[in-house]
Enzyme design. Structure first.
Site, PDB file in Angstrom:
ATOM      1  N   THR A  13     -46.782 -53.839   9.791  1.00 45.56           N
ATOM      2  CA  THR A  13     -47.729 -53.270  10.746  1.00 45.56           C
ATOM      3  C   THR A  13     -48.558 -52.184  10.059  1.00 45.56           C
ATOM      4  O   THR A  13     -48.099 -51.509   9.145  1.00 45.56           O
ATOM      5  CB  THR A  13     -47.016 -52.684  11.982  1.00 45.56           C
ATOM      6  OG1 THR A  13     -46.220 -51.556  11.597  1.00 45.56           O
ATOM      7  CG2 THR A  13     -46.130 -53.742  12.639  1.00 45.56           C
ATOM      8  N   GLY A  14     -49.804 -52.051  10.494  1.00 46.42           N
ATOM      9  CA  GLY A  14     -50.696 -51.067   9.883  1.00 46.42           C
ATOM     10  C   GLY A  14     -50.930 -51.327   8.411  1.00 46.42           C
ATOM     11  O   GLY A  14     -50.877 -50.405   7.595  1.00 46.42           O
ATOM     12  N   SER A  15     -51.200 -52.601   8.064  1.00 48.80           N
ATOM     13  CA  SER A  15     -51.300 -52.957   6.639  1.00 48.80           C
ATOM     14  C   SER A  15     -52.720 -53.263   6.196  1.00 48.80           C
ATOM     15  O   SER A  15     -52.929 -53.916   5.178  1.00 48.80           O
ATOM     16  CB  SER A  15     -50.384 -54.140   6.328  1.00 48.80           C
ATOM     17  OG  SER A  15     -50.555 -55.209   7.235  1.00 48.80           O
ATOM     18  N   GLY A  18     -53.981 -48.242   2.934  1.00 45.36           N
ATOM     19  CA  GLY A  18     -52.945 -47.288   2.578  1.00 45.36           C
ATOM     20  C   GLY A  18     -51.612 -47.880   2.171  1.00 45.36           C
ATOM     21  O   GLY A  18     -51.543 -48.892   1.469  1.00 45.36           O
ATOM     22  N   GLY A  20     -49.371 -49.407   3.934  1.00 42.61           N
ATOM     23  CA  GLY A  20     -49.147 -50.739   4.472  1.00 42.61           C
ATOM     24  C   GLY A  20     -49.804 -51.810   3.633  1.00 42.61           C
ATOM     25  O   GLY A  20     -49.227 -52.871   3.386  1.00 42.61           O
ATOM     26  N   TYR A 155     -46.218 -34.773  15.140  1.00 42.11           N
ATOM     27  CA  TYR A 155     -46.011 -35.845  14.166  1.00 42.11           C
ATOM     28  C   TYR A 155     -44.615 -35.768  13.551  1.00 42.11           C
ATOM     29  O   TYR A 155     -43.911 -36.785  13.431  1.00 42.11           O
ATOM     30  CB  TYR A 155     -47.084 -35.748  13.088  1.00 42.11           C
ATOM     31  CG  TYR A 155     -46.947 -36.762  11.982  1.00 42.11           C
ATOM     32  CD1 TYR A 155     -46.922 -38.121  12.259  1.00 42.11           C
ATOM     33  CD2 TYR A 155     -46.852 -36.349  10.648  1.00 42.11           C
ATOM     34  CE1 TYR A 155     -46.810 -39.062  11.227  1.00 42.11           C
ATOM     35  CE2 TYR A 155     -46.746 -37.279   9.623  1.00 42.11           C
ATOM     36  CZ  TYR A 155     -46.717 -38.630   9.920  1.00 42.11           C
ATOM     37  OH  TYR A 155     -46.598 -39.544   8.909  1.00 42.11           O
TER      38      TYR A 155
END
Length: 266
Positions: A13-15, A18, A20, A155
């Site tokens: 996920t989120g690839s 960065g 990912g 965060y």
């Protein structure tokens, strides 16, 4: 070392950028069929296309994991061509805020994106891994989970939750052939990090050029034994190991890849 990932299917996920992106590229290079996920269609499809051009197997899935329906659609699309054997929960969100700036709504939004989105994907994909008797869940955490600072409180708290849920999941998956572990990066030099440091460096007296700012920023915000920022590929390498059959005996662990930034033996 052959990580024996050929024939496995991985969703990161989120690839689309960065850490990912580095992870999905390495898993593909190791022979896994990969699902590239992001919220920006053009960026996500570009990463998938470049993996295919390099000889790998990849397709793109676009969706917002912070929404129940969006996460369900991502899971459906990710499994359209076969079951997912490896889930890397990397997608996350934060803004650089102080305690006074981080409103309760900001806390709720950050928790939903960083924690509940991962839970959604676990619930969608892990039951089938359990049925097949093999699977990997790798959660991307961070040093702020155990060593928070006075900023980004919303965060840091979500990172602690990510570490915690990964261990709880490992206990739940006892004896199933499915493992759950965490990779905890330190300060990693992705494009967004460089842009941020270049913008704030002169104001902090770190210098005017990137060559001047880089070492001073390391000393100021991420002092570590290697005296540098980490590279995305170094995080990807740790993830790839945990995804492999060689890591079958690793359960509920946190692998720190931070150059010694966290000053703790445990």
């Amino acid at each position: 070392m052959d990580l024996e990932l050929a024939g496995r299917r991985a969703l990161v996920t989120g690839s689309s950028a960065g850490l990912g992106e580095a992870t999905v590229r390495l898993l593909a290079a190791e022979g896994a069929a990969v699902v590239v996920h992001g919220r920006d269609r053009e960026r996500t499809e570009t990463v998938a296309r470049r993996i295919r051009e390099a000889g790998g197997t990849a397709h793109a899935v676009v969706g917002d994991l912070a929404d129940d329906d969006g996460a369900a659609e991502v899971a459906r699309a990710a499994t359209a061509d076969g079951p997912v054997d490896i889930l890397v929960n990397n997608a996350g969100f934060y803004r650089h805020l102080s305690w006074t700036e981080a409103t309760p709504e900001e806390w709720r939004r950050t928790y939903d994106v960083n924690v509940v989105s991962g839970v959604r994907m676990i619930r969608h994909l892990v039951p089938a891994m359990r049925e097949r008797g093999w699977g990997r869940v790798v959660t991307i955490g961070g040093g702020l989970a155990s060593q928070p600072t006075d900023t980004l409180p919303q965060y840091s708290a979500t990172l602690a939750a990510r570490h915690n849920l990964a261990v709880s999941l490992a206990r739940e998956l006892k004896g199933t052939g499915v493992t759950s572990n965490t990779v905890s990066p330190g300060a990693i030099l992705v494009d967004a990090t460089r842009d941020l440091l270049t913008g704030i460096g002169p104001g902090h007296g770190w210098g005017e050029t990137w060559e001047e700012i880089r070492p001073n920023a390391v000393r100021a915000i991420a002092p570590n034994d290697q005296e540098r920022f980490g590279e995305p590929g170094e995080i990807a390498a740790a993830v790839a190991y945990l995804c492999s059959p060689q890591a079958q005996y690793v359960s509920g662990a946190t692998i720190r890849v931070d150059g010694g930034l966290i000053r703790s033996a445990f």
